[in-house]
Enzyme design. Structure first.
Site, mmCIF file in Angstrom:
data_model
loop_
_atom_site.group_PDB
_atom_site.id
_atom_site.type_symbol
_atom_site.label_atom_id
_atom_site.label_comp_id
_atom_site.label_asym_id
_atom_site.label_seq_id
_atom_site.Cartn_x
_atom_site.Cartn_y
_atom_site.Cartn_z
ATOM 1 N N ASP A 88 -3.845 4.176 -10.866
ATOM 2 C CA ASP A 88 -3.525 5.768 -10.813
ATOM 3 C C ASP A 88 -5.080 6.497 -10.415
ATOM 4 O O ASP A 88 -6.062 5.800 -11.086
ATOM 5 C CB ASP A 88 -3.058 6.325 -12.027
ATOM 6 N N ASP A 522 39.356 -7.802 13.570
ATOM 7 C CA ASP A 522 37.839 -7.731 14.575
ATOM 8 C C ASP A 522 37.389 -6.651 14.742
ATOM 9 O O ASP A 522 38.077 -5.693 15.366
ATOM 10 C CB ASP A 522 38.318 -8.670 15.880
HETATM 11 C C1 LIG Z 1 -9.224 11.404 -3.609
HETATM 12 C C2 LIG Z 1 -8.141 10.624 -2.713
HETATM 13 C C3 LIG Z 1 -6.890 10.112 -3.228
HETATM 14 N N1 LIG Z 1 -6.231 9.611 -2.271
HETATM 15 C C4 LIG Z 1 -4.754 9.253 -2.416
HETATM 16 O O1 LIG Z 1 -4.425 10.009 -3.815
HETATM 17 C C5 LIG Z 1 -3.257 9.284 -4.419
HETATM 18 C C6 LIG Z 1 -3.286 9.471 -5.839
HETATM 19 O O2 LIG Z 1 -2.121 9.374 -6.314
HETATM 20 P P1 LIG Z 1 -1.659 8.420 -7.447
HETATM 21 O O3 LIG Z 1 -0.484 8.815 -8.291
HETATM 22 O O4 LIG Z 1 -2.609 7.727 -8.111
HETATM 23 O O5 LIG Z 1 -0.789 7.336 -6.358
HETATM 24 P P2 LIG Z 1 0.608 7.543 -5.593
HETATM 25 O O6 LIG Z 1 0.006 7.785 -4.019
HETATM 26 O O7 LIG Z 1 1.375 8.529 -6.063
HETATM 27 O O8 LIG Z 1 1.301 6.413 -5.592
HETATM 28 P P3 LIG Z 1 1.761 5.583 -6.758
HETATM 29 O O9 LIG Z 1 0.999 4.629 -7.474
HETATM 30 O O10 LIG Z 1 3.102 4.856 -6.632
HETATM 31 O O11 LIG Z 1 1.883 6.451 -8.015
HETATM 32 C C7 LIG Z 1 -3.161 7.717 -3.969
HETATM 33 O O12 LIG Z 1 -2.040 7.558 -3.056
HETATM 34 C C8 LIG Z 1 -4.565 7.653 -3.176
HETATM 35 O O13 LIG Z 1 -4.634 6.880 -2.131
HETATM 36 C C9 LIG Z 1 -6.394 9.249 -1.028
HETATM 37 O O14 LIG Z 1 -5.929 9.021 -0.173
HETATM 38 N N2 LIG Z 1 -7.846 9.866 -0.461
HETATM 39 C C10 LIG Z 1 -8.680 10.499 -1.608
HETATM 40 O O15 LIG Z 1 -9.826 10.713 -1.042
#
Ligand SMILES: Cc1cn([C@@H]2O[C@H](COP(=O)(O)OP(=O)(O)OP(=O)(O)O)[C@@H](O)[C@H]2O)c(=O)[nH]c1=O
Length: 632
Positions: A88, A522
């Site tokens: 997360d 078929d």
């Molecule tokens: C700061 C920053 C964040 N992210 C993305 O932000 C999401 C965070 O959300 P999460 O809740 O941790 O994850 P999620 O995408 O909801 O996926 P899940 O693990 O299924 O909850 C992730 O995607 C990260 O890459 C980027 O791609 N680039 C950046 O510079």
């Protein structure tokens, strides 16, 4: 590559990434990790006020994401994962936690808060090691977090809005993506860049090292060298699979005693010798220089080279019913197995040892026994046996793959090579050309459907449908799961008459069969039954686009607006590394059929040109993906 071996420690384990984040998938993919993706359904709604620091919140969320997937897979799946990884990422500024923005205005308020200031990005990671005891999941959770400081420049309102309108902020914590356009907002980054992107790879590898090679006091104590070797020493040793930190330690110890722990022909032996020099007093610099200059060991290629041998070893053990024999007898010596199945002792011993190396059997001083995996899937009469599918692969598919080269050159199936004539009718002239092949094929399909049916049936909520028609539903295995899952559903299995004639060999399959009807026909030639929901499970991949157009237009003409169409197929997805089965299956389709596996986009195009809309896909994490659409 120092960190490579530790990633290799996960080879052969069922590793699951409990995240939908494409960035995490990409980071772990590029590190060479092989894993499946099962996005977590855990809602990120923990009370932030209950955590004294932002990283504790990220850690707990990561842990809950991973545990939700581990529990769900243990309930639904037949083989629980070995390792589940959850993560997360949050942004923390002025004591506030920012997650993903809900809409553009929310993105604006986040970005304005970050504007011109330094903030922290925390990623919490949970590595959940899973095991099962009496079907109960047991987990051990290892967690860590990483903090990276990021500073935004002073940005104009105009620029912020332009950025927001690009759409990039919406699925990203803090409302920006440092790896893309968002990189333009950033003045500096202090710490791990990948941590900001969503996954702290370096810290993750270090954590794996801690988990898989805990530095033992004794080993460090034994090394007569001024500088105590860092954990990297253990990683280098790990290149030769030792299986446990204990044996790693033994290797170090035996080398100190001047014994060689590695055989000469061993591909990893050069590295081992260098390490041996290091631990016996050679300067460290020489050692690391040699290791650095060496080409990385192509493990993946060795695995591919061995792949067909491993397949065939499992096929032959199934064919000889080794697993059936061991299920009844618990533990047997090679000579007893050989006597039972009338084979040579030396041949059986090699086969059993290979199966042990493949983790299909256990070996002790008393003899060989089945692993849990073999008892569940390789014994021919187990509930979720894949035996029938494996026999089909051995007796039928294997022959086709010997003609893969011609199939690739000719761009067509190789039925003419196997049956000495071109198939006029794909199924009748091949899979069904004799009763024996037909039953074998039906058994193979029955096996696959049984292990995938529940995931397909529950990928979407189908409770709104009252009648379903499973076109080409073979033995009715999916129909049985559907009627169990949906108490108001009636299912018609529409199949060729000579398939229906033989379904009694595969019955009964459970409750609810009074709501299942088999109707002969078929689907290319005859009228199809009326239903609210049509199902095509592993049907479209057999056929060319032209034939699919005929079938879909027939379904489209028969069904009313609002009716559903459910497909179950292996969907091609370049981004999914674990999706390699689908790409290999597409080759399989080339050698055997008129069809191919297709991407989600290809299925959408096919479906939309016959009036189906709202095409949704669920990657079940199982062999088959599910696609549902609605007739307009
Ligand atoms: C700061 C920053 C964040 N992210 C993305 O932000 C999401 C965070 O959300 P999460 O809740 O941790 O994850 P999620 O995408 O909801 O996926 P899940 O693990 O299924 O909850 C992730 O995607 C990260 O890459 C980027 O791609 N680039 C950046 O510079």
């Amino acid at each position: 590559m120092v960190l490579c071996p530790v990633i290799r420690k996960l080879v052969g384990k069922r590793v699951v990434l409990a995240s939908a984040s494409p960035r995490r998938q990409e980071i772990l993919n590029s590190a060479g990790l092989r894993f499946e993706v099962v996005p977590s359904r855990f809602k990120e709604t923990l009370d932030k006020a209950a955590f004294s620091t932002p990283y504790e919140y990220a850690l707990e969320t990561a842990k809950q994401k991973a545990l939700e997937v581990a529990n769900r897979m243990n309930k639904k799946d037949f083989r629980s994962p070995d390792v589940v990884i959850g993560a997360d990422t949050i942004v923390s500024v002025d004591g506030q936690i920012l997650e993903k923005p809900a809409d553009k205005q929310h993105a604006y308020s986040m970005l304005s808060r970050l504007n011109g200031k330094e903030h922290s990005v925390f990623t919490g990671v949970a590595i959940v090691l899973c095991s099962t005891k009496d079907k109960q999941l047991e987990t051990e959770v290892f967690e860590f977090y990483e903090e990276t400081k990021v500073k935004f420049s002073d940005l104009s309102e105009e620029l912020l809005w332009e950025y927001i309108h690009s759409g990039e902020p919406m699925d990203k914590a803090g409302g920006y993506g440092i790896q893309s356009l968002g990189g333009m907002l950033v003045e500096y980054v202090h710490g791990d860049f990948l941590n900001v992107v969503g996954f702290p790879l370096n810290h993750f590898c270090k954590k794996l090292v801690e988990l898989y090679y805990p530095p033992s006091k004794d080993a460090i104590h034994h090394v007569k060298h001024d500088s105590v070797p860092s954990v990297e020493t253990f990683e280098v040793l790990s290149d030769e699979e030792s299986g446990s930190s204990n044996s790693t330690q033994q290797n170090v110890t035996s080398m100190l005693k001047g014994e060689s722990a590695f055989s000469c022909g061993d591909p990893g032996s050069l590295r081992k010798k260098e390490v041996a020099q290091h631990v016996s007093g050679e300067p460290m610099a020489n050692c690391s220089e040699n290791v650095e200059n060496q080409a990385p060991f192509p493990t993946i290629l060795i695995e591919l080279l061995d792949g067909f041998k491993a397949s065939k070893a499992m096929f032959v053990a199934c064919k000889l019913k080794v697993f059936d024999l061991l299920k009844g007898k618990d533990i047997l010596k090679a000579k007893d197995v050989a006597a039972h199945i009338n084979a040579s002792v030396c041949g059986i011993e090699r086969l059993l040892d290979a199966c042990t190396a493949l983790e299909l059997l256990n070996k002790t001083n008393e003899g060989y026994s089945n692993t849990e995996l073999a008892n569940k899937f390789l014994v021919s009469d187990s509930e979720y046996s894949l035996h029938g599918f494996i026999i089909h692969a051995n007796d039928y598919v294997w022959q086709f793959f010997t003609h893969l080269e011609s199939a690739v050159k000719e761009g067509t199936n190789q039925n003419h090579q196997i049956f000495e004539k071109k198939a006029q009718n794909l199924f009748q002239d091949t899979f069904y050309h004799s009763r024996e092949t037909k039953l074998r094929f039906m058994n193979a399909m029955h096996c696959i459907i049984k292990v995938t049916a529940r995931d397909v049936a529950t990928a979407f909520d189908l409770s709104g449908f009252r009648s379903a028609c499973d076109l080409g539903g073979c033995t009715g295995a999916l129909a049985h799961v559907l009627v169990q899952e949906y108490p108001d559903l009636h299912v018609t299995v529409f199949e060729l008459p000579d398939v229906i004639e033989n379904i009694s060999c595969f019955q009964p399959l459970g409750q609810g069969s009074s709501r299942i009807t088999f109707t002969p026909g078929d689907f290319f030639k005859d009228n199809i039954p009326k239903a609210d929901l049509y199902i095509l499970s592993r049907i479209l991949h057999d056929w060319s686009d032209d034939k699919i157009d005929i079938l879909l237009s027939k379904i489209s003409d028969t069904c009313k607006p609002g009716s559903g169409l459910l497909l179950a197929e292996m969907v091609l997805d370049k981004k999914r590394r674990h999706g390699r089965s689908a790409w290999l299956q597409s080759l399989n389709m080339l050698v055997q059929t008129e069809g191919k596996e297709r991407s989600c986009f290809e299925y959408r195009c096919l479906l939309e040109r016959h009036g189906f809309r709202n095409v949704q896909i669920v990657q079940t994490g199982n062999w088959l993906d599910a696609i549902l659409c609605t007739k307009c």
